[in-house]
Design an enzyme around this catalytic site. Structure first.
Site, mmCIF file in Angstrom:
data_model
loop_
_atom_site.group_PDB
_atom_site.id
_atom_site.type_symbol
_atom_site.label_atom_id
_atom_site.label_comp_id
_atom_site.label_asym_id
_atom_site.label_seq_id
_atom_site.Cartn_x
_atom_site.Cartn_y
_atom_site.Cartn_z
ATOM 1 N N CYS B 11 -1.391 -9.927 -3.676
ATOM 2 C CA CYS B 11 -1.579 -9.432 -5.030
ATOM 3 C C CYS B 11 -1.663 -7.901 -4.982
ATOM 4 C CB CYS B 11 -2.820 -10.032 -5.673
ATOM 5 S SG CYS B 11 -4.309 -9.832 -4.697
ATOM 6 N N CYS B 14 -4.408 -6.226 -2.933
ATOM 7 C CA CYS B 14 -4.266 -6.271 -1.485
ATOM 8 C C CYS B 14 -3.311 -5.183 -1.014
ATOM 9 C CB CYS B 14 -3.762 -7.650 -1.064
ATOM 10 S SG CYS B 14 -4.644 -8.995 -1.849
#
Lengths: 351, 78
Positions: B11, B14
Site C-alpha cells: 500500500c 509501505c
C-alpha cells in the site's frame, strides 16, 4: 520526504507550538462549523437558480454538506488518531490471547473498534491473531467490528443524521460483530484456512522495543492521520455528496417510498445486493444515507444498505482470500449478511 | 552494510516507509541494503501484524504506521 532531507533529526515544530496550536485550531474549527448555514445559503443565493427548484435544492445540499462533512471528518479522524495511539494490534493480541470464554467475542468487537489498522494490514493481523492461538471466531469478531462500527462512520452519522440513528447503528453493528464471530466460531472453521496459515509456527511473537510516546507524539499522529485519511477520502466524500444531492433534489418522495419504503419487503435484500459491490467508505456513504432518510426511505433498509457497503466490501474479501479458502469466505459473507438482513427487517417491522 | 527490511503488502504507506528508510540512510551516510517484503506469509513469520514494519539487521524495530524520522535515524545508526 521533501525539503527536510538535509537536517539530521527533523523535529518540525517546538512542543509549545503544539500545545498552543491545538486549542487555536479547535476555535477556528468551531467558528467555521457554526457558520455553515449562512455560508451555504450565501453561496447558493449567488447562483442564477431559484432556491426552491430541484437544481437549487440539490446545489444547496451539496454546498452545505461538502464543508460540513470535511470539517467533521477532520475532527473525528484527529481525535480518534490521538486516542488510538494508546492501542496497538500487538497489545490487543496480548489481551485477547489470554481469553477463550464467551467474553472473548464482545471484547474482540470492542477492541476491533479501538485498534487502528488499515485494510492492507488485515491479512498480517489475521495471521498474527490466529498464530497466537486466538480462536477464529474471536478473530472474526475483531475483523468485522473494525470497519463496521468505526468511529469515523459513527461520528458522521451523529453529525449528519442525529444521535438516535448513530446509537442504533452502534448497538446493532456491535451485536452483529459479536454474534457473527460466535456463530462462525461454532462452525469449527479452522480446517478451511489456507494450509500454510494452519502450519505457521505459533512462535512468531515479537516484542517491539517499548515505544513510549509523548503527548506531542500523539497529537502528531492525529495530524498525520488527518493528512493521510482526509487526503485519500475527500474524493469519495464529494462523489457521495453529489449522489446525495441528486437524490435530495430530484427523486420524488413517492418513488422513494415505493422502492425503499417500509412496505416493500424486498427492499432490504435489494439494498444489501446493491451495497456489497459498492466500493466506498463511511465518509462516502453517509451523505447518501442522509439524503435517503430525508426522502422517507425506511430506516431498516437504509441501515442494511450502509452496513453492507461498509462491512462486506468485495476488495476486502479479495484481500482476505490470501488466508481463507473460498468456502470460508462464503460462510463469512453468509453469516454477516444474515445479521445485516435481520437488522434491516427488524427495524422496518418495529418502526 | 546494514540490512533493512520493510514489511508491507504494497500500500501507499509501505512505499513511503521504504522511501523514508532510503532517504534517512543517505542523509546519515550509512550504506544499507533495503529489501521490500510483500508476501503475507513472510510478513507474518517476521511477527509483523500492522504494516508497514521495519527490521534492521534481522531485528524488528517498528510496526504500524510511518516511522518517526528521529527514531528512524536512531535505528539506522545503532
Amino acid at each position: 520526504m521533501t525539503a527536510e532531507t538535509d537536517t539530521p533529526a527533523p523535529r518540525a515544530l517546538p512542543d509549545w507550538l503544539w500545545y498552543a496550536g491545538v486549542p487555536v485550531a479547535a476555535v477556528v474549527w468551531w467558528l467555521a462549523y457554526d457558520n455553515l448555514i449562512p455560508f451555504s445559503e450565501g453561496v447558493t443565493s449567488l447562483l442564477p437558480v431559484a432556491r426552491d427548484s430541484h437544481t437549487g435544492e440539490a446545489i444547496a445540499f451539496f454546498v452545505y454538506d461538502v464543508p460540513k462533512v470535511l470539517l467533521l471528518l477532520t475532527l473525528i479522524v484527529f481525535v480518534t488518531g490521538v486516542l488510538r495511539s494508546w492501542f496497538s494490534p500487538e497489545r490487543t493480541r496480548a489481551i485477547l490471547a489470554g481469553r477463550r470464554a464467551i467474553w472473548g467475542y464482545p471484547l474482540a468487537a470492542l477492541l476491533g473498534v479501538l485498534t487502528p489498522f488499515c485494510s492492507c494490514s488485515s491479512v498480517p493481523l489475521f495471521i498474527g491473531f490466529v498464530s497466537a492461538g486466538i480462536p477464529l471466531g474471536v478473530t472474526f469478531s475483531f475483523l468485522i467490528a473494525g470497519p463496521m462500527v468505526g468511529p469515523v462512520g459513527l461520528g458522521l452519522l451523529y453529525g449528519l443524521v442525529g444521535w438516535q440513528v448513530a446509537t442504533i447503528y452502534l448497538v446493532f453493528g456491535f451485536t452483529i460483530a459479536t454474534v457473527a464471530g460466535w456463530v462462525l466460531g461454532r462452525f469449527r472453521l479452522e480446517r478451511y484456512l489456507q494450509d500454510w496459515v494452519r502450519e505457521l509456527n505459533a512462535g512468531a511473537v515479537v516484542d517491539l522495543p517499548d515505544q513510549r510516546l509523548t503527548l506531542v507524539d500523539r497529537l502528531k499522529i492525529g495530524v498525520d492521520q488527518v493528512r493521510e485519511i482526509v487526503g485519500k477520502v475527500w474524493i469519495w466524500v464529494v462523489v457521495g455528496i453529489s449522489i446525495g444531492a441528486l437524490i435530495h433534489g430530484y427523486v420524488p418522495e413517492a418513488m422513494m417510498l415505493a422502492i425503499m419504503g417500509g412496505d416493500a419487503w424486498w427492499s432490504v435484500p435489494a439494498a444489501v445486493v446493491v451495497g456489497v459491490p459498492m466500493y466506498t467508505n463511511a465518509a462516502g456513504v453517509i451523505p447518501i444515507v442522509e439524503a435517503l432518510l430525508g426522502k422517507g426511505a425506511a430506516l431498516g433498509t437504509v441501515l442494511a444498505f450502509m452496513m453492507s457497503v461498509i462491512a462486506l466490501s468485495l476488495p476486502e474479501m479479495i484481500i482476505l482470500r490470501q488466508v481463507l479458502t473460498l468456502r470460508l469466505i462464503a460462510i463469512f459473507i453468509a453469516v454477516v449478511g444474515a445479521g445485516i438482513l435481520a437488522t434491516g427487517f427488524l427495524f422496518n417491522a418495529i418502526l | 552494510m546494514k540490512s533493512v527490511k520493510v514489511y508491507g503488502p504494497g500500500c501507499k504507506r509501505c512505499e513511503t516507509a521504504e522511501t523514508m528508510v532510503k532517504a534517512a540512510a543517505e542523509r546519515l551516510g550509512i550504506e544499507v541494503e533495503v529489501e521490500k517484503v510483500t508476501d503475507p506469509r513472510s510478513i507474518a513469520m517476521a511477527g509483523v501484524m500492522s504494516t508497514p514494519g521495519i527490521s534492521v539487521d534481522g531485528k524488528l524495530v517498528h510496526a504500524g504506521g510511518l516511522p518517526d524520522a528521529a527514531r528512524l535515524n536512531e535505528w539506522l545508526s545503532a
